[in-house]
Motif scaffolding. Structure first.
Motif, PDB file in Angstrom:
ATOM      1  N   ASP A  62       7.789   1.927  13.259  1.00  0.00           N
ATOM      2  CA  ASP A  62       7.500   0.583  13.506  1.00  0.00           C
ATOM      3  C   ASP A  62       6.866  -0.165  11.833  1.00  0.00           C
ATOM      4  N   HIS A  63       7.099   0.827  10.488  1.00  0.00           N
ATOM      5  CA  HIS A  63       6.602   0.162   9.496  1.00  0.00           C
ATOM      6  C   HIS A  63       7.647  -0.821   8.890  1.00  0.00           C
ATOM      7  N   ALA A  64       8.843  -0.352   9.108  1.00  0.00           N
ATOM      8  CA  ALA A  64      10.296  -1.341   8.093  1.00  0.00           C
ATOM      9  C   ALA A  64      10.674  -1.368   9.120  1.00  0.00           C
ATOM     10  N   CYS A  97       2.800   2.209  16.116  1.00  0.00           N
ATOM     11  CA  CYS A  97       2.681   3.125  16.484  1.00  0.00           C
ATOM     12  C   CYS A  97       1.410   3.215  17.366  1.00  0.00           C
ATOM     13  N   HIS A  98       0.029   2.516  16.534  1.00  0.00           N
ATOM     14  CA  HIS A  98      -1.501   3.593  16.853  1.00  0.00           C
ATOM     15  C   HIS A  98      -1.278   2.593  18.192  1.00  0.00           C
ATOM     16  N   GLN A  99      -1.005   1.691  18.331  1.00  0.00           N
ATOM     17  CA  GLN A  99      -0.968   0.937  19.534  1.00  0.00           C
ATOM     18  C   GLN A  99      -0.092   1.579  20.978  1.00  0.00           C
ATOM     19  N   SER A 118      -2.601   6.742   7.455  1.00  0.00           N
ATOM     20  CA  SER A 118      -4.270   7.237   7.613  1.00  0.00           C
ATOM     21  C   SER A 118      -4.700   6.632   8.611  1.00  0.00           C
ATOM     22  N   HIS A 119      -4.389   5.512   9.651  1.00  0.00           N
ATOM     23  CA  HIS A 119      -4.781   5.055  10.428  1.00  0.00           C
ATOM     24  C   HIS A 119      -4.954   5.257  12.204  1.00  0.00           C
ATOM     25  N   SER A 120      -4.225   6.705  11.769  1.00  0.00           N
ATOM     26  CA  SER A 120      -4.482   7.658  13.212  1.00  0.00           C
ATOM     27  C   SER A 120      -5.896   8.014  13.502  1.00  0.00           C
ATOM     28  N   GLY A 293      -2.032  -9.888  12.986  1.00  0.00           N
ATOM     29  CA  GLY A 293      -1.114  -8.416  13.313  1.00  0.00           C
ATOM     30  C   GLY A 293      -2.101  -7.470  13.356  1.00  0.00           C
ATOM     31  N   THR A 294      -1.181  -6.945  13.350  1.00  0.00           N
ATOM     32  CA  THR A 294      -1.148  -5.031  12.756  1.00  0.00           C
ATOM     33  C   THR A 294      -2.274  -4.411  13.945  1.00  0.00           C
ATOM     34  N   CYS A 295      -2.557  -3.344  13.926  1.00  0.00           N
ATOM     35  CA  CYS A 295      -2.778  -1.958  14.545  1.00  0.00           C
ATOM     36  C   CYS A 295      -4.947  -2.136  14.896  1.00  0.00           C
ATOM     37  N   THR A 296      -4.624  -3.175  14.029  1.00  0.00           N
ATOM     38  CA  THR A 296      -6.440  -3.701  13.785  1.00  0.00           C
ATOM     39  C   THR A 296      -6.612  -4.403  15.330  1.00  0.00           C
ATOM     40  N   GLY A 354       5.643  -4.697  15.829  1.00  0.00           N
ATOM     41  CA  GLY A 354       6.024  -3.198  14.379  1.00  0.00           C
ATOM     42  C   GLY A 354       4.319  -3.790  13.291  1.00  0.00           C
ATOM     43  N   CYS A 355       4.498  -3.253  12.013  1.00  0.00           N
ATOM     44  CA  CYS A 355       3.668  -3.370  11.889  1.00  0.00           C
ATOM     45  C   CYS A 355       3.749  -5.082  11.011  1.00  0.00           C
ATOM     46  N   GLY A 356       5.114  -5.358  10.618  1.00  0.00           N
ATOM     47  CA  GLY A 356       5.888  -6.727  10.650  1.00  0.00           C
ATOM     48  C   GLY A 356       4.662  -6.847   8.546  1.00  0.00           C
ATOM     49  N   ALA A 357       3.868  -7.632   8.282  1.00  0.00           N
ATOM     50  CA  ALA A 357       3.934  -8.253   6.846  1.00  0.00           C
ATOM     51  C   ALA A 357       2.917  -7.115   6.571  1.00  0.00           C
ATOM     52  N   CYS A 358       2.014  -6.463   6.981  1.00  0.00           N
ATOM     53  CA  CYS A 358       0.674  -5.461   6.472  1.00  0.00           C
ATOM     54  C   CYS A 358       1.648  -4.469   5.336  1.00  0.00           C
ATOM     55  N   ILE A 359       2.373  -4.272   5.330  1.00  0.00           N
ATOM     56  CA  ILE A 359       2.568  -2.991   3.903  1.00  0.00           C
ATOM     57  C   ILE A 359       3.765  -4.114   2.880  1.00  0.00           C
ATOM     58  N   GLY A 360       4.017  -5.456   3.205  1.00  0.00           N
ATOM     59  CA  GLY A 360       4.430  -6.094   1.511  1.00  0.00           C
ATOM     60  C   GLY A 360       6.160  -5.985   2.623  1.00  0.00           C
ATOM     61  N   MET A 376      -5.741  -7.915   9.335  1.00  0.00           N
ATOM     62  CA  MET A 376      -5.256  -7.004   8.997  1.00  0.00           C
ATOM     63  C   MET A 376      -6.735  -6.056   8.522  1.00  0.00           C
ATOM     64  N   ASN A 377      -6.677  -4.471   8.318  1.00  0.00           N
ATOM     65  CA  ASN A 377      -7.895  -3.865   7.828  1.00  0.00           C
ATOM     66  C   ASN A 377      -7.809  -3.212   6.059  1.00  0.00           C
ATOM     67  N   ARG A 378      -7.372  -3.374   6.120  1.00  0.00           N
ATOM     68  CA  ARG A 378      -6.770  -3.551   3.997  1.00  0.00           C
ATOM     69  C   ARG A 378      -6.587  -4.631   2.871  1.00  0.00           C
ATOM     70  N   GLY A 382      -1.651  -6.118  -3.928  1.00  0.00           N
ATOM     71  CA  GLY A 382      -0.136  -6.253  -3.835  1.00  0.00           C
ATOM     72  C   GLY A 382       0.221  -5.658  -2.318  1.00  0.00           C
ATOM     73  N   ARG A 383      -0.832  -4.968  -1.842  1.00  0.00           N
ATOM     74  CA  ARG A 383      -0.765  -4.728   0.135  1.00  0.00           C
ATOM     75  C   ARG A 383       0.729  -5.408   0.363  1.00  0.00           C
ATOM     76  N   MET A 384       0.543  -6.675   0.817  1.00  0.00           N
ATOM     77  CA  MET A 384       1.067  -7.478   0.984  1.00  0.00           C
ATOM     78  C   MET A 384       2.707  -8.272   0.228  1.00  0.00           C
TER      79      MET A 384
HETATM   80  S1  SF4 Z   1      -2.475  -0.377   9.158  1.00  0.00           S
HETATM   81 FE1  SF4 Z   1      -0.712  -1.859   8.783  1.00  0.00          FE
HETATM   82  S2  SF4 Z   1       1.445  -0.383   8.463  1.00  0.00           S
HETATM   83 FE2  SF4 Z   1      -0.540   0.919   8.855  1.00  0.00          FE
HETATM   84  S3  SF4 Z   1       0.128   1.298  10.833  1.00  0.00           S
HETATM   85 FE3  SF4 Z   1      -1.580  -0.330  10.918  1.00  0.00          FE
HETATM   86  S4  SF4 Z   1       0.423  -2.553  11.025  1.00  0.00           S
HETATM   87 FE4  SF4 Z   1       1.248  -0.394  10.416  1.00  0.00          FE
END
Ligand code: SF4
Lengths: 418, 165
Positions: A62-64, A97-99, A118-120, A293-296, A354-360, A376-378, A382-384
């Protein structure tokens, strides 16, 4: 007798446990994704013993994903080969993943889930203990089915009142991050409760444990109640009966009481999640990208808020507006109910899940000097993308209002459709 | 003689080992660049058994294991700090790098002091100032992991249950 985490751990340990004790516990599921699985495979091979129980291992791409470059593609290849070699039953490629963990019914009250992410902590929304670990520990758990934990002290966040229209769980959680600070929950379990949480539907509850990571917490928990059971029974394949574990005569390290009734929309500003301001203080700040986007905040209800606000309108022509549904299930429902069409007609780019743009890495990378408003949550520097870009965190409603104007905008002026 | 090397607050994993060096997980390779931006002389002059003294929230940032691996690769004996970031704390224990929480000792120690640490009892003696401090003793299971050289090595010859015996 104890806090929610003490109660959950006591059941697993088969005896009453208290904060400070160290336990070796059986884990229910072990989660990892394309970023963290390769190192776990290395630890697993180094140990040289067989997998304890294949049915406990859940892997995600999901991340990339789909792979934006050769390195990511090699990672995926390595993981998919491993899945084949070990005949692992659970590999998911259709959402964050978390969703997906929640939707597929892996998360139930009282269960213990560890994740190489970390977002488990997110799983705490359903009264489960979820926590993020390094990859080595994931490899260790594949072999042993166990993990050691120190029973944490608890900070109770007691939320009262009801939010005003235009103010959402995301605003409340950003406010809490500002109050507690980036290390305010370190090593702690953060328990969210009170009448505000009691009335909140699951899709909004998830935000609190999810972002407990931002304040350093070991876990964020909400006790299972009728809403939890409703959600599990109607929206997931999880099989009951589900246990309702609640705190019993808890001793909290600290209690934070917050009345949410007067809260206005909040924004976590560049460069720290605890750099929190009422939206009014940053209103009008120009943005080049809006990312939903994102798990948040990319669940169906989030997309619905955005679509309702953008219906029949056009987003600012100088702003990129990107929507990445958190999972295929959400995407399909949004498509069926016409949300995707509304978003596209308004000028949004809707990407795969997926995680999309969340991790740049892909799906909306920021150039130097660009500023994004995201759900997002963080907002690490440089995250994105470029270290010279800026990230502001807010609710989906604020994201939609901002998409229309190209400047950080209070959603409360645009709520007529909701 | 164990020399103390001091570092500031909120030392994040990128400052411990910048992301661009994380292409390897070989401890000795990583150790060549550990703290390269915040204290370049560390990697050149550190001696086996030296002690890292950090500030509040040591090891914050990403959950990457390269940071504790790089420090362990430099052959430092342990890290003393007022507090550690959560995942760094676990990662350090699991790779067999002992860590002690002791704010009083951190306040007393300056760079270059000669510091003795008894990992089994948690006693810290600053030979330079003559002051003694007591950190919480490391739990037995942590010492077992450290003795084995990390949890992966431990498991090669033991069952996980033996950790808690
Ligand atoms: S914080 Fe972003 S990179 Fe991490 S699991 Fe959630 S969507 Fe994916």
């Amino acid at each position: 007798m104890g806090t929610l985490i003490e109660e959950i751990f006591s059941r697993k340990a088969g005896r009453p446990v208290q904060a400070g004790e160290i336990l070796l516990l059986d884990v229910d599921y072990i989660m990892s994704h394309d970023n963290t699985t390769p190192l776990a495979i290395k630890a697993f091979r180094d140990i040289g013993k067989p997998i304890f129980d294949k049915n406990k291992i859940v892997l995600h791409l999901d991340h990339a994903y789909p792979a934006p470059n050769i390195l990511a593609a090699e990672n995926h290849r390595k993981i998919m080969d491993f899945v084949k070699e070990q005949e692992l039953p659970y590999l998911f490629q259709q959402g964050v993943c978390h969703q997906v963990m929640i939707e597929e019914g892996f998360v139930t009250p009282g269960s213990i889930l560890i994740g190489a992410d970390s977002h488990s902590n997110t799983y705490g929304a359903l009264g489960a203990f979820g926590t993020g670990l390094g990859s080595t520990e994931i490899g260790v758990a594949w072999v042993t089915g166990k993990c050691w934990f120190k029973v944490p002290e608890t900070i109770r966040v007691e939320l009262r009142g009801q939010t005003q229209p235009g103010v959402y769980a995301k605003d409340v959680m950003i406010h809490i991050a500002g109050l507690l600070g980036m290390d305010g929950g370190t090593y702690r379990s953060v328990e969210f409760g009170g009448e505000y949480i009691d009335k909140l539907p699951m899709h909004e509850r998830i935000i609190f444990p999810n972002m407990s990571t931002e304040i350093g917490a070991k876990c964020g928990l909400i006790a299972a109640d009728d809403e939890t059971i409703r959600y599990l029974e109607n929206e997931t394949p999880a099989k009951g009966p589900f246990e309702r574990i609640v705190p019993v005569n808890p001793r909290y390290e600290r209690v934070l009481e917050i009345d949410v009734s007067a809260l206005t929309p909040q924004v976590a500003c560049h460069p720290d999640v605890d750099n929190v301001k009422p939206l009014a203080q940053v209103e009008g700040l120009e943005v080049q990208e809006v990312y939903v986007g994102t798990c948040t905040n990319a669940r169906y209800e989030d997309l619905e808020i955005v679509a309702n606000m953008l219906k029949g309108k056009k987003v600012n022509p100088h702003t990129r507006v990107i929507v990445t549904p958190a999972s295929a299930r959400i995407y399909k429902r949004a498509m069926k109910n016409g949300l995707i069409e509304i978003l596209m007609d308004a000028g949004c780019t809707v990407t795969g899940t997926g995680c999309g743009a969340c991790i740049g890495r892909h799906g909306g990378v920021l150039a130097p000097g660009e500023r994004a408003l995201t759900t997002m949550n963080r907002n690490f520097v440089g995250r994105m993308g470029s270290p010279l870009s800026e990230i502001y965190l807010a609710s989906p409603a604020t994201a939609a209002a901002t998409a229309l104007t190209g400047k950080i905008t209070d959603p409360r002026g645009y709520l007529e459709n909701i | 003689m164990s020399k103390a090397w001091t570092f500031g607050e909120n030392m994040n994993t990128d400052e411990i080992i910048p992301g661009r060096y994380n292409i390897t997980i070989d401890p000795l390779e990583l150790a060549k660049n550990v703290f390269c931006e915040v204290k370049p002389e560390y990697a050149k002059n550190v001696q086996p058994g030296d002690i890292i003294v950090g500030g509040q929230n040591f090891g914050c940032g990403s959950s990457r294991e390269h940071a504790p691996i790089a420090i362990k690769g430099s052959q430092a004996k342990c890290i003393i700090a007022p507090s550690f970031a959560r995942i760094f704390f676990r990662n350090a224990i699991n790779i067999g790098l002992p860590i002690l929480e002791c704010p009083e000792a951190v306040a007393d120690i300056t760079e270059g002091d000669d510091v003795d640490v008894n990992l089994a009892t948690g006693e810290i003696v600053n030979q330079t100032t003559g002051h003694r401090f007591q950190a919480n003793a490391l739990p037995d299971f942590v010492l077992r992991i450290a003795d084995a050289g990390g949890i992966v090595n431990f498991l090669k010859s033991n069952d996980i249950e033996e950790l808690m015996k």
